[in-house]
Design a protein around this motif. Structure first.
Motif, PDB file in Angstrom:
ATOM      1  N   ALA A 135     -21.385 -12.766  21.948  1.00  0.00           N
ATOM      2  CA  ALA A 135     -21.329 -13.989  21.142  1.00  0.00           C
ATOM      3  C   ALA A 135     -19.900 -14.514  21.054  1.00  0.00           C
ATOM      4  CB  ALA A 135     -21.883 -13.721  19.744  1.00  0.00           C
ATOM      5  N   CYS A 136     -18.935 -13.615  20.900  1.00  0.00           N
ATOM      6  CA  CYS A 136     -17.525 -14.020  20.830  1.00  0.00           C
ATOM      7  C   CYS A 136     -17.038 -14.591  22.160  1.00  0.00           C
ATOM      8  CB  CYS A 136     -16.656 -12.827  20.422  1.00  0.00           C
ATOM      9  SG  CYS A 136     -16.792 -12.363  18.684  1.00  0.00           S
ATOM     10  N   ILE A 137     -17.474 -14.001  23.258  1.00  0.00           N
ATOM     11  CA  ILE A 137     -17.065 -14.499  24.577  1.00  0.00           C
ATOM     12  C   ILE A 137     -17.578 -15.924  24.788  1.00  0.00           C
ATOM     13  CG2 ILE A 137     -17.323 -14.189  27.069  1.00  0.00           C
ATOM     14  CD1 ILE A 137     -17.492 -11.163  26.539  1.00  0.00           C
ATOM     15  N   LEU A 138     -18.863 -16.142  24.496  1.00  0.00           N
ATOM     16  CA  LEU A 138     -19.441 -17.479  24.671  1.00  0.00           C
ATOM     17  C   LEU A 138     -18.796 -18.489  23.723  1.00  0.00           C
ATOM     18  CD1 LEU A 138     -23.144 -16.329  25.034  1.00  0.00           C
ATOM     19  CD2 LEU A 138     -21.830 -17.538  26.785  1.00  0.00           C
ATOM     20  N   SER A 139     -18.527 -18.073  22.495  1.00  0.00           N
ATOM     21  CA  SER A 139     -17.874 -18.972  21.532  1.00  0.00           C
ATOM     22  C   SER A 139     -16.482 -19.347  21.990  1.00  0.00           C
ATOM     23  CB  SER A 139     -17.817 -18.313  20.153  1.00  0.00           C
ATOM     24  OG  SER A 139     -19.105 -18.048  19.653  1.00  0.00           O
ATOM     25  N   SER A 140     -15.751 -18.400  22.568  1.00  0.00           N
ATOM     26  CA  SER A 140     -14.387 -18.685  23.042  1.00  0.00           C
ATOM     27  C   SER A 140     -14.406 -19.678  24.198  1.00  0.00           C
ATOM     28  CB  SER A 140     -13.688 -17.387  23.464  1.00  0.00           C
ATOM     29  OG  SER A 140     -14.290 -16.818  24.615  1.00  0.00           O
ATOM     30  N   ILE A 141     -15.395 -19.577  25.079  1.00  0.00           N
ATOM     31  CA  ILE A 141     -15.537 -20.553  26.166  1.00  0.00           C
ATOM     32  C   ILE A 141     -15.765 -21.943  25.586  1.00  0.00           C
ATOM     33  CG2 ILE A 141     -16.972 -21.271  28.120  1.00  0.00           C
ATOM     34  CD1 ILE A 141     -17.532 -18.276  28.619  1.00  0.00           C
ATOM     35  N   GLY A 142     -16.633 -22.015  24.579  1.00  0.00           N
ATOM     36  CA  GLY A 142     -16.909 -23.296  23.947  1.00  0.00           C
ATOM     37  C   GLY A 142     -15.682 -23.900  23.299  1.00  0.00           C
ATOM     38  N   ILE A 143     -14.904 -23.092  22.594  1.00  0.00           N
ATOM     39  CA  ILE A 143     -13.712 -23.601  21.909  1.00  0.00           C
ATOM     40  C   ILE A 143     -12.669 -24.070  22.922  1.00  0.00           C
ATOM     41  CG2 ILE A 143     -11.788 -22.965  20.394  1.00  0.00           C
ATOM     42  CD1 ILE A 143     -13.792 -21.049  18.982  1.00  0.00           C
ATOM     43  N   VAL A 144     -12.543 -23.355  24.038  1.00  0.00           N
ATOM     44  CA  VAL A 144     -11.606 -23.766  25.095  1.00  0.00           C
ATOM     45  C   VAL A 144     -11.957 -25.159  25.606  1.00  0.00           C
ATOM     46  CG1 VAL A 144     -10.978 -23.353  27.512  1.00  0.00           C
ATOM     47  CG2 VAL A 144     -10.875 -21.483  25.865  1.00  0.00           C
ATOM     48  N   ILE A 145     -13.218 -25.364  25.968  1.00  0.00           N
ATOM     49  CA  ILE A 145     -13.596 -26.648  26.567  1.00  0.00           C
ATOM     50  C   ILE A 145     -13.585 -27.755  25.521  1.00  0.00           C
ATOM     51  CG2 ILE A 145     -16.109 -26.566  26.305  1.00  0.00           C
ATOM     52  CD1 ILE A 145     -14.218 -27.486  29.518  1.00  0.00           C
ATOM     53  N   LEU A 146     -13.894 -27.434  24.271  1.00  0.00           N
ATOM     54  CA  LEU A 146     -13.821 -28.442  23.217  1.00  0.00           C
ATOM     55  C   LEU A 146     -12.377 -28.858  22.950  1.00  0.00           C
ATOM     56  CD1 LEU A 146     -16.504 -27.076  20.709  1.00  0.00           C
ATOM     57  CD2 LEU A 146     -16.639 -29.177  22.045  1.00  0.00           C
ATOM     58  N   TYR A 147     -11.457 -27.901  23.020  1.00  0.00           N
ATOM     59  CA  TYR A 147     -10.047 -28.249  22.833  1.00  0.00           C
ATOM     60  C   TYR A 147      -9.575 -29.155  23.958  1.00  0.00           C
ATOM     61  CZ  TYR A 147      -5.178 -27.781  21.421  1.00  0.00           C
ATOM     62  OH  TYR A 147      -3.903 -28.058  20.984  1.00  0.00           O
TER      63      TYR A 147
END
Length: 400
Positions: free
Chosen positions: A69-81
């Protein structure tokens, strides 16, 4: 196998991935974007600290649920930034809230099998959330599925699906005969009816997938599943004839190109973005996500494929599969039927969401507006996924 060692290795790889991505974004901006590196530090601290707390105080259970869950969330935050830093700031707040809810569930909930007695409480809350947007909703992106309290908006169906799974688990845990299926069938049909009225076809398809999966696991009767598919096909045909928005979705799915300037603009831009990225992508920060409508939410998978390539898209699908596998592993090891059905329902919820939205943005199925779990921007979705994962974590701790 040393599970702790493997978990830490996965987290280190995630830290390195985030460092490369945020450093790349920082260097592309003029002047140098220090905020991106701050975001990197915050994400890594949250992932590391939450894993440490869970491991230290709750050593039992499947810790890969939190890690994936943390890995997928980090991918999302990267692309959102990359799309808009303000999206990432809001998302990381919801990420913190999700982790907090996850840990609170693990800390506070006793054995889950004690909660099977609240079947009608789950049913009432589920139907209230399902109906809410029908009467108090605001239309957004073609669907009337948002409710606003002041400036705060949320999707009631995100909360409703959690209680729908809990209700079905309680209703189906002691299946013996067909009569026991009448009440759950009615609740599911009412829920689907509200979603159709709200033009929320994605949620309707999601709830159907969850319900059929839980029905089959509870009864092991293929004939019931067949009947469900026949009834769903009849309902879909009636909806197609009655509602123009259903016909529109099917029309642009069959052939989007004649309508690329208006009705099918979203899906066509999504397909262009994926094709432009190719196998390896244009490079993080070098694509054109502004050309894809709702790139931070419904079409975030297209943005990822454009800038990071189809390989990254495949990697994300593998991560979701691994998360789904760990969720179903908890179901297999559960000691009672209520917990087992809860785990199956929440696993199906996550898996179906991924299939529906990825299938939609790639043109494999008619486009429906739901979020990509843990990656798309959205507080309701993020919190509810962590609620489901917290319950799954609790189930995995009690498994044999």
């Amino acid at each position: 196998m040393d599970s702790l060692k493997d978990e830490k290795k996965l987290l280190r790889y995630t830290y390195f991935f985030c460092l490369i991505c945020f450093a790349n974004i920082s260097l592309l901006k003029d002047p140098f974007d220090v905020g991106a590196l701050v975001m990197f530090a915050v994400i890594c601290f949250l992932m590391g600290y939450s894993h440490f707390i869970l491991r230290k105080f709750f050593p039992d259970g499947d810790k890969y649920l939190l890690v994936f869950a943390c890995i997928l969330s980090s991918i999302g935050i990267v692309i959102l930034y990359r799309i808009n830093p303000s999206y990432a700031v809001r998302q990381i707040v919801w990420f913190i809230g999700g982790i907090a809810v996850f840990i609170l569930i693990v800390v506070l909930l006793p054995e889950l099998k004690k909660y099977d007695r609240y079947k009608y409480v789950y049913m009432v809350i589920c139907l209230l959330f399902m109906a809410m947007a029908t009467f108090k909703g605001t239309e957004k992106n073609g669907s009337r599925n948002w409710v606003y309290i002041g400036s705060l908006g949320f999707q009631p169906s995100e909360f409703g699906k959690i209680f729908l799974v809990a209700y079905l688990a309680a209703a189906l845990k002691e299946y013996e005969n067909f009569k026991q299926l009448i009440e759950p069938a009615f609740v599911v049909m009412v829920s689907l009816g509200f979603m159709v009225l709200q033009k929320d076809l994605g949620s309707a398809l999601l709830f159907f997938a969850i319900s059929v999966t839980m029905l089959y696991i509870a009864t092991a009767k293929k004939k019931y599943v067949l009947v469900c598919f026949i009834l769903f096909a009849v309902g879909a045909f009636i909806s197609y004839k009655m509602f123009g928005h259903v016909r529109l979705r099917v029309m642009i799915w069959e052939n989007p190109w004649p309508y690329k300037s208006n009705q099918s603009y979203q899906i066509v831009q999504s397909l262009y973005a994926i094709a432009w990225g190719g196998l390896f992508g244009t490079g993080l920060g070098l694509g054109y996500p502004q050309f894809v409508p709702v790139s931070e939410s419904d079409f975030i998978f297209s943005t990822i494929c454009e800038e990071m390539g189809a390989l990254m898209g495949y990697a994300i699908m593998i991560l979701y599969f691994l998360l789904f596998y760990r969720c179903m592993r908890a179901a297999v090891r559960a000691e009672d039927n209520f917990s087992r059905l809860l785990a199956v329902g929440y696993s199906a919820m996550i898996g179906a969401e991924v299939i529906i939205i990825v299938g939609g943005v790639t043109g494999m199925i008619p486009l429906t507006g739901i979020t990509l779990p843990l990656i798309s921007a959205g507080g309701s979705s993020m919190i509810m996924i962590f609620v489901a994962l917290g319950i799954l974590q609790k189930i995995s701790e009690g498994g044999r």
